[in-house]
Scaffold this motif. Structure first.
Motif, PDB file in Angstrom:
ATOM      1  N   SER A  62      32.313  44.077  39.652  1.00 56.92           N
ATOM      2  CA  SER A  62      31.791  44.658  38.412  1.00 56.92           C
ATOM      3  C   SER A  62      31.540  46.158  38.517  1.00 56.92           C
ATOM      4  O   SER A  62      31.629  46.870  37.524  1.00 56.92           O
ATOM      5  CB  SER A  62      30.487  43.963  38.002  1.00 56.92           C
ATOM      6  N   GLU A  63      31.204  46.646  39.713  1.00 61.39           N
ATOM      7  CA  GLU A  63      30.896  48.067  39.868  1.00 61.39           C
ATOM      8  C   GLU A  63      31.534  48.621  41.143  1.00 61.39           C
ATOM      9  O   GLU A  63      30.880  48.740  42.179  1.00 61.39           O
ATOM     10  CB  GLU A  63      29.377  48.289  39.902  1.00 61.39           C
ATOM     11  N   TYR A  75      37.682  46.805  38.526  1.00 58.48           N
ATOM     12  CA  TYR A  75      36.765  45.994  37.727  1.00 58.48           C
ATOM     13  C   TYR A  75      37.422  44.672  37.340  1.00 58.48           C
ATOM     14  O   TYR A  75      38.562  44.636  36.882  1.00 58.48           O
ATOM     15  CB  TYR A  75      36.369  46.756  36.468  1.00 58.48           C
ATOM     16  N   GLY A  76      36.686  43.567  37.535  1.00 57.53           N
ATOM     17  CA  GLY A  76      37.168  42.246  37.154  1.00 57.53           C
ATOM     18  C   GLY A  76      37.967  41.523  38.213  1.00 57.53           C
ATOM     19  O   GLY A  76      38.305  40.344  38.018  1.00 57.53           O
ATOM     20  N   GLU A 102      24.815  37.711  42.708  1.00 52.36           N
ATOM     21  CA  GLU A 102      25.302  39.067  42.959  1.00 52.36           C
ATOM     22  C   GLU A 102      25.681  39.206  44.427  1.00 52.36           C
ATOM     23  O   GLU A 102      25.088  38.568  45.301  1.00 52.36           O
ATOM     24  CB  GLU A 102      24.218  40.086  42.591  1.00 52.36           C
ATOM     25  N   ALA A 147      29.473  42.980  42.978  1.00 48.62           N
ATOM     26  CA  ALA A 147      30.177  41.900  42.291  1.00 48.62           C
ATOM     27  C   ALA A 147      29.145  40.980  41.658  1.00 48.62           C
ATOM     28  O   ALA A 147      28.058  40.778  42.206  1.00 48.62           O
ATOM     29  CB  ALA A 147      31.054  41.115  43.262  1.00 48.62           C
ATOM     30  N   VAL A 148      29.450  40.428  40.492  1.00 46.77           N
ATOM     31  CA  VAL A 148      28.554  39.486  39.820  1.00 46.77           C
ATOM     32  C   VAL A 148      29.102  38.076  39.986  1.00 46.77           C
ATOM     33  O   VAL A 148      30.316  37.863  40.025  1.00 46.77           O
ATOM     34  CB  VAL A 148      28.379  39.832  38.325  1.00 46.77           C
ATOM     35  N   HIS A 162      27.633  34.141  35.571  1.00 48.17           N
ATOM     36  CA  HIS A 162      27.341  35.184  34.596  1.00 48.17           C
ATOM     37  C   HIS A 162      28.469  35.355  33.580  1.00 48.17           C
ATOM     38  O   HIS A 162      28.267  36.016  32.549  1.00 48.17           O
ATOM     39  CB  HIS A 162      27.064  36.505  35.308  1.00 48.17           C
ATOM     40  N   GLU A 163      29.645  34.804  33.852  1.00 44.23           N
ATOM     41  CA  GLU A 163      30.724  34.878  32.879  1.00 44.23           C
ATOM     42  C   GLU A 163      30.338  34.167  31.583  1.00 44.23           C
ATOM     43  O   GLU A 163      30.822  34.522  30.505  1.00 44.23           O
ATOM     44  CB  GLU A 163      32.000  34.262  33.454  1.00 44.23           C
TER      45      GLU A 163
END
Length: 370
Positions: free
Chosen positions: A90-91, A71-72, A50, A101-102, A106-107
């Motif tokens: 992500s947020e 997002y993305g 993260e 961001a992730v 995690h994908e």
């Protein structure tokens, strides 16, 4: 308008401060007035976890939105030209100015194990390549994970649904690991025990790790579906005997379908290799740049320390009697770039919060699913 001195500091870009790129654009050119900060980057054993940052907003008004921060959108944190963290936004919260961001690993949690024709599969290369082709993950596959099914045939009956579960199962069976590196490549990582030299040295007097026995496992039993006729369910274990007073752990791997006794034993050995000898730890270490050195004795760049690295605590004896210094594998890290400090937690960290104690799996509660 004039900026305060503290606000101007965020506009500086010293060598030690990384730059965040979103959709290829540096954050300093995207943020209002180029002002942003509060950057944290976190890593886990499979790669980046993260990243968070904030836009400074001294006026208190709504921040102007930028079309790149959606997002993305791909995110990369760089030290100069070197990427040290990769993932996706992500947020994006324009109201508060806080962004999350992730990490790229995690994908795999949202990518199904399917073939190019849409059938379920437990063959790692097939599942990974199909996920890449349809855009479910934004990686490339650098290493060969094999095309042999880990569970049942590609007939829609396999229970290895998501890519992260499939890769974890492959890693256990092969006594290895997987990760996404900073170039968004899926790679094979070897077991930490195979390292002959630690990645980082922690100076004497920095701190110690409290010891716990919660995670210790001396023998692993696996329950599996046997290929032998007349014996559909069987049990394999590693090692062959349990030491006096040793702790045993049972794992249910029947979801893999019919397998041989040799393969079941190999899976038990892989599980034992991940757990054996872990006494468990009750705390991590908070480190600054004066407390960490490279194997060559140079001051370390803390942001380069990552999950799955090995750190050696100089002057701290191994409580397991394995050496004069304590070598531990890092489970996760949290780098605070404002404070220039790093929280490094070892694998086998045992939480002592009341909530975690009440919800943890107890060793004698039966078999757990793999």
């Amino acid at each position: 308008m004039a900026l305060s001195y503290g606000y101007q500091l965020w506009r500086r870009r010293p060598v030690t401060r990384p730059e965040v790129y979103v959709a290829g654009l540096p954050l300093s050119s995207v943020a209002p007035l180029g002002a942003w900060g509060s950057l944290h980057t976190k890593t886990i054993q499979t790669g980046d976890d993260e990243a968070t940052w904030s836009f400074l907003n001294p006026t208190g008004k709504l921040l102007p939105r930028h079309p790149a921060l959606v997002y993305g959108a791909p995110v990369a944190v760089r030290l100069g030209p070197v990427p040290i963290w990769v993932g996706a936004l992500s947020e994006p919260n324009w109201d508060s100015g806080d962004f999350t961001a992730v990490g790229a690993p995690h994908e795999a949690e949202g990518a199904l194990c399917l073939t190019s024709s849409g059938q379920t599969t437990s063959a790692p290369n097939v599942a990974v390549d199909a996920a890449i082709a349809r855009g479910a993950v934004g990686w490339t596959r650098r290493d060969d994970f094999g095309s042999t099914a880990l569970a049942q045939a590609d007939d829609g009956s396999t229970t290895l649904t998501y890519l992260d579960q499939l890769l974890d199962a492959w890693a256990t069976e092969n006594n290895s690991g997987w990760a996404i590196n900073q170039h968004r490549q899926l790679i094979i990582t070897g077991p930490p025990a195979a390292k002959t030299m630690p990645d980082w040295f922690i100076t004497p007097g920095t701190g110690d790790l409290g010891q716990a026995a919660d995670n210790r496992v001396d023998r692993v039993f696996v329950r599996y579906v046997s290929t032998a006729s007349g014996n559909p369910l069987a049990t394999a274990s590693y090692p062959a005997t349990t030491p006096e007073g040793g702790k045993e752990r049972g794992v249910n791997i029947t979801s893999r379908g019919a397998i041989t006794a040799a393969r079941a034993t190999a899976i038990a050995q892989g599980l034992w290799g991940k757990l054996a000898g872990e006494s468990g730890w009750t705390n991590g270490l908070t480190l600054d740049r004066t407390q960490v050195a490279t194997p060559g004795g140079l001051p370390a760049t803390l942001g380069l320390m990552r999950g799955m690295d090995t750190m050696r605590l100089l002057g701290v004896s191994d409580p397991r009697g394995l050496g004069h210094h304590l070598d531990v594998v890092i489970g996760d890290t949290d780098m605070d770039w404002d404070a220039d400090s790093l929280q490094a937690n070892p694998t086998g960290l045992v939480s002592r919060s009341l909530e975690d104690v009440l919800t943890q799996d107890f060793p004698n509660s039966g078999y757990i699913a793999l």
